[in-house]
Design an enzyme around this catalytic site. Structure first.
Site, mmCIF file in Angstrom:
data_model
loop_
_atom_site.group_PDB
_atom_site.id
_atom_site.type_symbol
_atom_site.label_atom_id
_atom_site.label_comp_id
_atom_site.label_asym_id
_atom_site.label_seq_id
_atom_site.Cartn_x
_atom_site.Cartn_y
_atom_site.Cartn_z
ATOM 1 N N ASP A 32 -9.928 3.561 -3.677
ATOM 2 C CA ASP A 32 -10.649 2.336 -3.311
ATOM 3 C C ASP A 32 -12.041 2.261 -3.937
ATOM 4 O OD1 ASP A 32 -8.448 2.080 -1.768
ATOM 5 O OD2 ASP A 32 -9.531 1.746 0.111
ATOM 6 N N ASP A 41 0.821 -1.208 0.000
ATOM 7 C CA ASP A 41 0.000 0.000 0.000
ATOM 8 C C ASP A 41 0.860 1.266 0.000
ATOM 9 O OD1 ASP A 41 -2.383 1.445 0.102
ATOM 10 O OD2 ASP A 41 -3.272 0.170 1.636
HETATM 11 C C1 GAL Z 1 -6.205 1.159 1.241
HETATM 12 C C2 GAL Z 1 -6.238 0.134 0.129
HETATM 13 C C3 GAL Z 1 -7.359 -0.833 0.444
HETATM 14 C C4 GAL Z 1 -7.080 -1.495 1.768
HETATM 15 C C5 GAL Z 1 -6.889 -0.448 2.857
HETATM 16 C C6 GAL Z 1 -6.421 -1.059 4.167
HETATM 17 O O1 GAL Z 1 -5.199 2.082 0.994
HETATM 18 O O2 GAL Z 1 -6.415 0.762 -1.102
HETATM 19 O O3 GAL Z 1 -7.495 -1.775 -0.599
HETATM 20 O O4 GAL Z 1 -5.942 -2.304 1.651
HETATM 21 O O5 GAL Z 1 -5.943 0.528 2.475
HETATM 22 O O6 GAL Z 1 -6.256 -0.100 5.167
#
Ligand code: GAL
Length: 516
Positions: A226, A151
């Site tokens: 997301d 991430d």
């Molecule tokens: C976001 C990511 C999501 C999930 C989330 C967890 O940045 O895009 O898919 O992994 O963090 O905190």
């Protein structure tokens, strides 16, 4: 000075060249699996993962190719200063440790994925891997991890252009880039150095154009903020909607399926075997979209070669959603050996009443490997109806084959094509219900479920790969013949509101060939 400059340009050229995909032999076709984030967020545990893994087997999803069970954020309890600062699995959520989870997942014939962030913290505020890449990669490898989702949170401002995102520090001496001082590349190297093949999934939300450099170090890269369980709900937190939103400086979150389709349309040509545009995890089964919307979401993700990562609670899957996610004819498009993405051929605004400039209808199409034995590719066609009403949609051969020649001049336009409906053979809800009932009828001491062999008539990609099945013309993969389209003709489909029609076109022998 001159030397410095040339080193700089050499480094830049190697970052920007696109090049061939990272050479770890993984994700030759888009990865498939399940990730807990969309339906569970931080509520992770060993029990959840192992129950889900068992159901992936029981429901025949493993056989269809859903291979990786991916643990997302919120799994750690910090670092152990007395042990090289390695990450510790939260002992409450994972009482037997992470290796035990990986072993149990492997025992089911599945792969195990984990998550970290190229920042100080993960998005959930847990310890991130920036500065700890080697120790963390080694920990993941020692646990038996097969997949890393990496991430972008808390990157401490080290984003904003491609080099900075790629590089770990803003280097004063550009030659340091040759030494791989790189934010996402550092983890790629650390993973490679473990000697364990670990699929590397970048999650920097499309920031700094990862489609330009992701293929040199990773197997896939997220292209947007997301996903959200919504067809087209506008949300200020996911800006850059609409047909011109290619250059989005703020990825955001709460991105609708329509928003992500728009963003995907600009970068489809970047997908290649081993390196894929990731449109984010599936929302199918999370309850806020209609069945037609989930069909369109799944069809489009499959056609553009996005990883297909289930994001629903498999323990309470409905028969309709199991049937939808189990359609081998659609999955076969995603897993097609030629590995090239469909592209959007047109998008027309309509008089629908949806927000953000009105509703639209769209045609996507692209090449698939031939299943006819001839030298003419098969073709996938997806018609998407953004209207709130059922709409009769037309796809002309001239539009489908516009890349082979403009304005109907392509040789393919003068051919006849068999049109196969890829949704016609969707499993009935009754059949899907029978699978669910049989699998969860009686408790099993470990998982609460009974493993049940799923019935005949379902595709088993663990025995016969999609490539082989397509080469053998397995009828489960080819959909149902619905019509023939004649030279210069048009495919006509009645499409549900916010739904999709999806076809495989196969070349019919030409008269000329018969005469020879
Ligand atoms: C976001 C990511 C999501 C999930 C989330 C967890 O940045 O895009 O898919 O992994 O963090 O905190």
């Amino acid at each position: 000075m001159v030397l410095r400059k040339s080193l700089f340009f050499a480094a830049v050229a190697s970052l920007y060249s696109g090049g061939r995909a990272v050479d770890n032999g993984l994700a030759v076709t888009p990865q498939m699996g399940w990730d807990n984030w969309n339906s569970f967020g931080c509520a992770v545990s060993e029990t959840l993962l192992l129950n889900t893994a068992q159901l992936i087997v029981d429901y025949g999803l493993k056989d269809l190719g859903y291979h990786y069970v991916i643990l997302d954020d919120c799994w750690s309890a910090g670092r152990d200063a007395s042990n090289n600062n390695s990450l510790i699995a939260d002992p409450t959520k994972f009482p037997n440790g992470m290796k035990a989870v990986a072993d149990a997942v492997h025992a089911l014939g599945l792969g195990f994925g984990m998550y970290s962030s190229a920042g100080k913290y993960t998005c959930g505020g847990y310890a991130g891997s920036q500065g700890f890449e080697t120790v963390d990669a080694n920990t993941f490898a020692s646990w038996g991890v097969d997949y890393l989702k990496y991430d972008n949170c808390y990157n401490q401002g080290q984003a904003g252009n491609q080099l900075i995102s790629y590089t770990r520090q803003v280097v004063s001496d550009y030659s340091m880039m040759q030494a791989n001082h790189a934010r996402y590349a550092t983890m790629a190297n650390a993973l490679n150095e473990t000697g364990r093949p670990i699929l590397y999934s970048l999650c920097n939300w499309g920031e700094d154009y990862p489609w330009n450099w992701g293929s040199t170090i990773a197997n896939s890269w997220r292209i947007t903020g997301d996903v959200y369980d919504s067809w087209d709900e506008p949300d200020a937190r996911c800006p850059c909607d609409g047909p011109d939103a290619w250059n989005c400086g703020l990825p955001g979150f709460h991105c609708s399926v329509t928003n992500i389709m728009n963003k995907a349309s600009f970068v489809v040509s970047k997908a290649q075997p081993g390196a894929w545009n990731d449109l984010d995890m599936l929302e199918v089964g999370n309850g806020a979209m209609s069945d037609a919307e989930y069909v369109a979401h799944f069809s489009l993700w499959a056609a553009v070669k996005s990883p297909l990562i289930l994001g629903n609670d498999i323990r309470v899957i409905t028969p309709a959603d199991l049937a939808l996610l189990s359609n081998p004819a659609v999955i076969a498009v995603n897993q097609d050996p030629s590995g090239s993405s469909a592209a959007r051929k047109w998008l027309y605004a309509t008089n629908g009443t949806d927000a953000y400039g009105g509703a639209s209808i769209q045609l996507w199409s692209g090449n698939l490997k031939s299943t006819t034995g001839g030298d003419q590719n098969d073709v996938v066609v997806v018609l998407i109806n953004g209207n709130n009403d059922t709409t009769v949609m037309n796809a002309t051969l001239a539009d489908i084959f516009v890349d082979n020649g403009p304005a109907g001049t392509a040789a393919q336009v003068k051919m006849s094509w068999e049109v196969r409906d890829l949704w016609a053979n969707r499993m009935s809800d009754a059949e899907a219900q029978a699978i669910i009932t049989a699998s969860s009828a009686a408790g099993n001491a470990t998982t609460g479920y009974n493993a049940t062999r799923v019935g005949a008539g379902r595709y088993n990609a663990t025995k016969t790969s999609y490539a082989e099945g397509l080469a053998n013309n397995d009828p489960l993969l080819l959909g149902k013949v619905s019509t023939t389209v004649q030279p210069s003709g048009t495919i006509i489909a009645t499409v549900d509101p916010h739904g999709a029609a999806m076809f495989r076109l196969r070349a019919l022998p030409t008269g000329k060939k018969d005469e020879l």
